[in-house]
Design an enzyme around this catalytic site. Structure first.
Site, PDB file in Angstrom:
ATOM      1  N   PHE A 124       1.002  -0.799  -0.166  1.00 20.34           N
ATOM      2  CA  PHE A 124      -0.304  -0.195  -0.088  1.00 20.34           C
ATOM      3  C   PHE A 124       0.712   1.029  -0.088  1.00 20.34           C
ATOM      4  O   PHE A 124       1.820   1.391   1.213  1.00 20.34           O
ATOM      5  CB  PHE A 124      -0.587  -0.085   1.438  1.00 20.34           C
ATOM      6  CG  PHE A 124      -1.268   1.287   2.070  1.00 20.34           C
ATOM      7  CD1 PHE A 124      -3.284   1.024   0.886  1.00 20.34           C
ATOM      8  CD2 PHE A 124      -1.662   1.755   2.392  1.00 20.34           C
ATOM      9  CE1 PHE A 124      -3.806   2.428   1.521  1.00 20.34           C
ATOM     10  CE2 PHE A 124      -1.685   2.867   3.238  1.00 20.34           C
ATOM     11  CZ  PHE A 124      -3.358   3.224   2.387  1.00 20.34           C
ATOM     12  N   GLY A 125       0.599   2.322  -1.051  1.00 24.00           N
ATOM     13  CA  GLY A 125       1.521   3.093  -0.996  1.00 24.00           C
ATOM     14  C   GLY A 125       1.145   4.549  -0.879  1.00 24.00           C
ATOM     15  O   GLY A 125       0.683   4.975  -2.077  1.00 24.00           O
ATOM     16  N   GLU A 128       4.832   9.335   1.356  1.00 18.15           N
ATOM     17  CA  GLU A 128       5.412  10.277   0.443  1.00 18.15           C
ATOM     18  C   GLU A 128       6.060  10.654   1.314  1.00 18.15           C
ATOM     19  O   GLU A 128       6.306  11.047   2.739  1.00 18.15           O
ATOM     20  CB  GLU A 128       4.779  11.381  -0.469  1.00 18.15           C
ATOM     21  CG  GLU A 128       4.344  10.540  -1.022  1.00 18.15           C
ATOM     22  CD  GLU A 128       3.771  11.066  -2.597  1.00 18.15           C
ATOM     23  OE1 GLU A 128       3.545  12.588  -2.901  1.00 18.15           O
ATOM     24  OE2 GLU A 128       2.700  10.667  -3.149  1.00 18.15           O
ATOM     25  N   SER A 133       1.091  12.476   7.600  1.00 15.90           N
ATOM     26  CA  SER A 133      -0.173  12.079   8.655  1.00 15.90           C
ATOM     27  C   SER A 133      -1.485  13.619   7.568  1.00 15.90           C
ATOM     28  O   SER A 133      -2.512  13.016   8.149  1.00 15.90           O
ATOM     29  CB  SER A 133       0.251  12.667  10.015  1.00 15.90           C
ATOM     30  OG  SER A 133       0.753  12.339  10.334  1.00 15.90           O
ATOM     31  N   GLY A 344      16.363  -5.701  33.755  1.00 13.74           N
ATOM     32  CA  GLY A 344      17.247  -4.626  33.703  1.00 13.74           C
ATOM     33  C   GLY A 344      18.432  -4.646  32.427  1.00 13.74           C
ATOM     34  O   GLY A 344      18.416  -4.411  31.374  1.00 13.74           O
ATOM     35  N   GLU A 368      -0.067   4.090  10.282  1.00 17.72           N
ATOM     36  CA  GLU A 368      -0.945   4.273  10.512  1.00 17.72           C
ATOM     37  C   GLU A 368      -2.150   5.297  11.172  1.00 17.72           C
ATOM     38  O   GLU A 368      -3.384   4.161  11.918  1.00 17.72           O
ATOM     39  CB  GLU A 368      -2.300   2.515  10.741  1.00 17.72           C
ATOM     40  CG  GLU A 368      -0.856   1.224   9.405  1.00 17.72           C
ATOM     41  CD  GLU A 368      -1.968   0.124   8.750  1.00 17.72           C
ATOM     42  OE1 GLU A 368      -3.435   0.650   8.738  1.00 17.72           O
ATOM     43  OE2 GLU A 368      -1.245  -0.756   8.728  1.00 17.72           O
TER      44      GLU A 368
END
Ligand SMILES: Cc1cc2nc3c(=O)[nH]c(=O)nc-3n(C[C@H](O)[C@H](O)[C@H](O)COP(=O)(O)OP(=O)(O)OC[C@H]3O[C@@H](n4cnc5c(N)ncnc54)[C@H](O)[C@@H]3O)c2cc1C
Length: 400
Positions: A124-125, A128, A133, A344, A368
């Site tokens: 899914f593209g 850029e 957002s 630790g 997402e």
């Protein structure tokens, strides 16, 4: 009626994914992570388990299981490593389920079937270099020329960018609307790696999900046939938001698995490690961290289960899925940080898995929809600034 019992099919799926990941991936994951190596050999194995088409109907090459099964698989995969769940998010959630809802019959036959069977890998593209957002800020354009579109632009921070075969890509088709940032000028396309003018690269500087592939791809006047336009021209933004409803679901369930992994590792270590002559688990302050992990695990699981149930019944779930994603990812960050703390100095090395959990969990608080975007979204629903209008296409309700 509320019923939280898993069906026989769901239970079997959960057990088989758990057993496979424990047997085939867990023993090797530290080395894969250390070597920054993505193992392509996982695809055929996941395909054999039906995972690459888990909630896709059998008529489209899938396993025909419900959306709860997709959540269970995501939870079990991320219990072992985030890179495995990312495959479910981009291939199944963001891509296959979007084609199932929005694709034409021809697109389903040509792309969804081989993807669900696992012979082709998809992603899914949207993001850029200059826009994450702010999806309206993308610069990729698609110019119509006869019966094709010429796509030009660059996508960045794309999971499986350098290994996938097919890409669901978002681009402006209306340049006036692009100037006005009107999202009804955006469209969605299926682009194949094999198309001329397409190139991809792996991002080398990443510090988390190191056993996963993340990268970029460029399109230089890539000729995309008009049959590869998904939905109608101008529906791209809606399709992207629809896809995120499915991807976020897998991220929520996956982060839930990561919390459980942190909890289990912490319980084990707290009973092994002694200080001042006592198991560290006997100290109130350590118990507090472990108890928090349990409450976060249980709450996160209920939230994604509700979202899966809404999907199964064919109901809109943007708000509930967003809440599940936001809650579980933020809680996973707390769980991973506390798991390192409980270990630790040993938690600060990769001799123990919790350091990897700590590096891996952060991505999901960013992708997402960042933590801040999800907070805004939940507040906006409450304040009445946001309401969901029905999209033209919905995920089909699951029926058997
Ligand atoms: C490991 C990984 C895998 C990814 N895989 C994919 C993929 O497969 N496909 C894809 O398309 N993308 C993918 N992404 C990209 C991801 O979706 C974006 O990184 C994400 O949407 C955030 O965009 P950004 O990085 O540009 O941050 P920005 O949008 O620039 O945000 C920067 C900061 O500003 C805050 N901010 C932004 N706007 C507001 C606002 N209005 N109010 C308050 N705070 C705000 C954000 O919360 C954040 O803290 C991936 C990212 C990562 C890290």
């Amino acid at each position: 009626m509320l019923n939280l019992d898993l069906t026989e099919e769901q239970r079997l799926l959960e057990q088989s994914v758990r057993a496979w990941a424990a047997r085939e991936v867990a023993p090797r994951i530290r080395e894969l992570d250390r070597a920054h190596t993505f193992d392509r050999g996982l695809f055929p194995q996941m395909a054999q388990l039906g995972l690459l088409g888990v909630s896709v109907p059998e008529q489209y090459g899938g396993a025909g299981m419900d959306y709860i099964c997709l959540g269970l698989a995501s939870e079990e995969l991320e219990y072992v490593d985030t890179s495995l769940r990312v495959i479910m998010s981009v291939h199944v959630g963001l891509n296959c389920l979007t084609l199932l809802a929005w694709g034409s019959d021809d697109q389903k036959q040509r792309y969804l079937v081989p993807q669900a069977q696992g012979s082709k890998v998809a992603t899914f593209g949207l993001t850029e270099p200059s826009a994450g957002s702010d999806a309206r800020g993308i610069q990729t354009v698609a110019v119509k020329k006869g019966d094709r579109y010429l796509l030009t632009g660059e996508k960045m921070w794309i999971s499986l960018a350098d290994v996938a075969d097919n890409y669901l890509v978002f681009a402006w088709t209306d340049l006036d609307k692009k100037k006005q940032r009107d999202p009804s000028g955006m469209s969605a396309f299926i682009v194949e790696r094999a198309f001329k003018g397409f190139s991809s690269a792996t991002l080398k500087e990443k510090w988390g999900i190191l056993a996963g592939n993340t990268g970029s791809f460029k399109m230089e006047e890539v000729e995309v046939p008009q049959e590869n336009l998904v939905g109608r021209e101008g529906e791209g933004f809606k399709i992207a938001m629809f896809a995120l409803d499915q991807g976020r679901y897998t991220v929520a369930a996956g982060a839930t698995g990561l919390i459980r992994a942190c909890r289990d590792a912490s319980v084990k270590y707290a009973k092994e490690r002694k200080t001042f002559g006592e198991e560290i688990g006997s100290y109130q302050l350590v118990k507090e961290m472990i108890a928090q992990m349990e409450s976060d695990y249980q709450a996160s699981r209920l939230l994604w289960l509700r979202s899966g149930w809404l999907k199964n019944t064919g109901r809109r779930n943007t708000r509930e899925t967003g809440l599940a994603k936001w809650y579980a990812t933020v809680a996973s960050e707390r769980a991973a940080s506390d798991a390192v703390q409980i270990h630790g100095a040993n938690g600060y090395s990769d001799e123990y898995p919790v350091g990897r959990f700590f590096r891996n969990c952060k991505g999901a608080v960013i992708y997402e929809g960042t933590r801040e975007i999800h907070k805004l979204m939940q507040a906006d629903y409450l304040l009445g600034y946001r309401t969901d209008r029905p999209p033209r296409c919905e995920l089909p309700a699951w029926e058997k």
